[in-house]
Design an enzyme around this catalytic site. Structure first.
Site, short mmCIF file in Angstrom:
data_model
loop_
_atom_site.label_atom_id
_atom_site.label_comp_id
_atom_site.label_asym_id
_atom_site.label_seq_id
_atom_site.Cartn_x
_atom_site.Cartn_y
_atom_site.Cartn_z
N ASP B 296 35.05 45.19 35.14
CA ASP B 296 36.12 45.36 36.14
C ASP B 296 35.56 44.94 37.49
OD1 ASP B 296 38.91 46.68 36.58
OD2 ASP B 296 37.61 47.46 38.19
N ASN B 304 42.41 42.09 47.78
CA ASN B 304 43.82 41.67 47.85
C ASN B 304 44.44 42.10 49.17
OD1 ASN B 304 44.22 40.23 45.54
ND2 ASN B 304 44.78 42.00 44.28
N HIS B 309 47.09 38.25 47.94
CA HIS B 309 47.02 38.10 46.47
C HIS B 309 46.57 36.72 46.05
CE1 HIS B 309 48.61 42.01 45.33
NE2 HIS B 309 49.47 41.92 46.36
N ASP B 313 43.80 35.88 43.32
CA ASP B 313 43.94 34.96 42.18
C ASP B 313 42.78 33.97 42.13
OD1 ASP B 313 46.24 36.23 41.50
OD2 ASP B 313 47.61 34.69 42.30
N GLU B 339 42.29 43.05 37.04
CA GLU B 339 40.98 42.48 37.31
C GLU B 339 39.96 42.96 36.28
OE1 GLU B 339 42.58 44.69 38.96
OE2 GLU B 339 41.32 46.33 39.73
#
Lengths: 261, 420
Positions: B296, B304, B309, B313, B339
């Site tokens: 993770d 973010n 965002h 990405d 994630e």
């Protein structure tokens, strides 16, 4: 269905047997006395030969035959009236006969010839200024069997050749007519030969050449009633059978010194 | 056949062949029929005309011979009566229609008859005349004998002509029959060749192409076909192969879309679970170790929130790229959610897997990721590792998840191994 077929077959067999079962055959006589007097020589050889052939034909047809000897002139009327089933003249072919009767396959061939007393031919030849023949014959009395092909021809030329026709019932009678009533007799050669081949006929001879045309010769046949095709077929088959196995020539040679076919 | 050459339809081609065969066969049959007609005609003529004519000649010769013999008897007869009887027979035979119908025979018979009749007449007066006329009679007799010979030969020759014609017709018929057999045989061979060349062989090639058709193989190739129907089937076979290839590509595309994560390109969670389960079962079947891990990204929410965002990405894609380049071909990695990422290491013990993920963690943590704004960021990852051997994938993941939780709890950017 099978029973019906068997019944039809049985009926056909019975009918066929009945058709060929009893036959009346007329044999033409050259000499009327021959039937009553077996020793009489004139014409007897031919009658005996006809008799043998007729019996052989009957045997081949598995028929019971009644053979009656009768003057030739009586045969054709007898056939038409139903008195006889088969006429054994035998008879020369002619269109008129073919119309009136059923004619079998040819049984043999024949010609015609004049018969006269010895010396008569020379007399006529001298009178005619040449050879004697049916064409040159003039101013003569000629005997012939009534109803025969010879008579038919004579009737046709009688006027043109100034011939007098002398009718006779039989060939022997025609020969008898030569004793004063006729100069010549016009007869089938074989019948004439049969009549002449005896001591009693030493005074007779053939006059002029033979003739096989003009309706005076050709094929000779047995005569049946017109329309009797079943019997005609049976007779033709029987004739073919006796020819093919040699029976016919043996019978002929038994009675005559020549072949007839 | 050249590719551009016009093709014939099978029905028309075989109709032409059949009509050609029929015409040839009809011609041959007609030719044979003609010879048969000749033989039958000659046989019928022999039976209906020639044989009766031969018999007629035979009878005529026989009668003439009898006439000659009876003439001899006239001269040898012992007495006048026997002489007269012999003469009668001569006259009877000379009167027979068989002789009268034949001019030469009629003339000879007439002359002989006249001579013999004259002889008999004169002999009645002068018996010595017989001896004096004997030589002249011999000339008549010889003339008749020659005529008998001529007639006999003529009769035989009648049959010879018919038989010669029959023999000739039969010989010609035999040759024609032989020719017909050769023709029919040749035509059948030609038919078989054409059938094989234009129908059977192409059908066999099509059958082979269809039975071995595979998307992994190249499209089937066929030599140029002569018949339109065969060409159509070959084209259909090619189209079928092309269609199969297209379908396979579509299937693979769909499969990829169904099994992959759209953002990172890694396999998705569902596909990972399916394949992981299969790998764990295989390892268990062969007694081989399997390790599993859950990772993770640390502080991803903050990333973010800070950079947007889009930046998140980019980080996720960069991570996936680095991960894909680092793992073995046989290892499975997927985006497990958000994630979070899952790893499966077949044929790998926990210790070996630990070495790999630790190295990867360090590598990732040291790798800057450039954002669209030009800022480089470094992201770390916490990983929980567990032994998956002999466990279901759900249980193994549960263990790895515990270890991940432990790694997060112990300060992140670290690898923790699940106990037991």
């Amino acid at each position: 269905m099978a029973m019906l077929r068997a019944l039809v077959l049985l009926l056909a067999l019975v009918a066929g047997a009945a058709a060929a079962g009893e036959l009346r055959i007329a044999i033409g006589l050259a000499e009327p006395a021959a039937d009553d007097d077996p020793a009489a020589p004139a014409g007897s050889r031919l009658v005996a030969m006809y008799d043998d052939i007729a019996r052989e034909l009957c045997r081949r047809m598995t028929a019971t035959c009644t053979i009656e000897r009768t003057p030739v002139a009586a045969i054709l009327p007898g056939i038409e009236q139903g008195t006889y089933d088969i006429g054994f003249g035998p008879f020369l072919y002619s269109p008129e006969r073919a119309r009136r009767f059923a004619l079998s396959d040819p049984i043999w061939r024949s010609s015609s010839r004049l018969v006269a007393h010895r010396g008569k031919a020379e007399v006529f030849a001298a009178r005619l200024g040449g050879s004697l023949s049916l064409d040159t014959l003039r101013d003569a009395r000629v005997a012939a069997v009534a109803g025969s092909a010879q008579q038919t021809w004579l009737v046709g030329v009688a006027a043109a050749q100034r011939l007098t026709l002398v009718p006779a019932r039989t060939a022997a009678e025609a020969v008898t007519r030569l004793d004063g009533e006729a100069d010549f007799a016009l007869l089938p050669t074989t019948i004439a030969y049969d009549l002449m081949a005896t001591d009693a006929a030493r005074h007779l001879e053939f006059a002029g050449p033979p003739e096989s045309g003009r309706g005076l010769g050709g094929t000779a046949h047995l005569v049946l009633r017109a329309g009797n095709n079943a019997l005609l077929s049976a007779v033709d088959n029987a004739i073919a059978a006796i020819r093919s196995d040699g029976t016919f020539p043996r019978i002929v040679r038994q009675h005559l010194p020549v072949w007839l076919d | 056949m050249p590719e551009h050459a016009p093709r014939r339809t099978a029905s028309r081609a075989f109709a032409v062949l059949a009509i050609t065969f029929l015409v040839i066969f009809a011609i041959v049959a007609a030719l044979l029929g003609f010879e048969q007609y000749r033989v039958l005609s000659a046989a019928e003529r022999l039976q209906a005309e020639t044989v009766p004519e031969m018999i007629r000649y035979q009878r005529l010769a026989r009668n003439l011979e009898q006439l000659r013999q009876e003439g001899e008897r006239v001269f040898s007869a012992p007495n006048p009566e026997a002489r007269r009887q012999a003469l009668f027979v001569v006259m009877l035979v000379a009167s027979h229609p068989s002789i009268l119908d034949q001019p030469r025979a009629a003339e000879a018979a007439r002359t002989a008859e006249d001579f013999l009749a004259e002889t008999v007449r004169r002999a009645a007066l002068d018996p010595d005349i017989l001896a004096r006329r004997q030589d002249e009679w011999r000339q008549h007799a010889q003339r008749i004998s020659l005529l008998v010979d001529d007639l006999t030969v003529q009769g035989v020759n009648l049959a010879t002509a018919d038989l010669a014609e029959m023999t000739d017709a039969m010989r010609v018929a035999r040759l024609k029959l032989l020719g017909a057999l050769v023709l029919v045989g040749g035509f059948l061979v030609l038919m078989m060749f054409l059938l094989r060349q234009y129908l059977i062989a192409p059908l066999q090639r099509i059958d082979h192409a269809l039975s071995t058709m595979d998307v992994e193989r190249p499209a089937p190739g066929f030599p140029p076909a002569g018949l339109a129907e065969i060409h159509a089937v070959e084209e259909a076979t090619r189209r079928l192969h092309a269609s199969q290839v297209a379908n396979e590509a579509a299937r693979r595309e769909l499969e990829m879309l169904a099994n992959r994560d759209g953002l990172t390109g890694l396999i998705n969670r569902r596909h990972f679970l399916t394949r992981a389960e299969a790998e764990i079962q295989r390892g268990e079947r062969y007694g081989r170790p399997v390790a599993i891990a859950l990772g993770d990204l640390d502080a991803f929410k903050a990333l973010n929130d800070t950079y947007g965002h889009g930046a998140g990405d980019i980080v996720l894609r960069s991570f996936a790229t680095l991960l894909s380049e680092s793992v073995r071909q046989s290892d499975l990695v997927c985006r497990y959610g958000g994630e979070e990422f899952a790893f499966l290491f077949p044929e790998t013990s926990v210790e070996q897997a630990h070495a790999f993920v630790e190295r990867f963690r360090q590598n990732f943590a040291a790798t800057p990721i450039r954002l669209p704004t030009g800022i480089d960021v470094k992201v770390t990852i916490s990983i929980g590792l567990a032994d998956a051997s002999g466990r279901s994938v759900e249980v193994a993941l549960q263990h790895a998840d515990f270890a991940l939780y432990e790694a997060k709890r112990l300060g992140r950017n670290r690898v923790e191994i699940a106990a037991g």
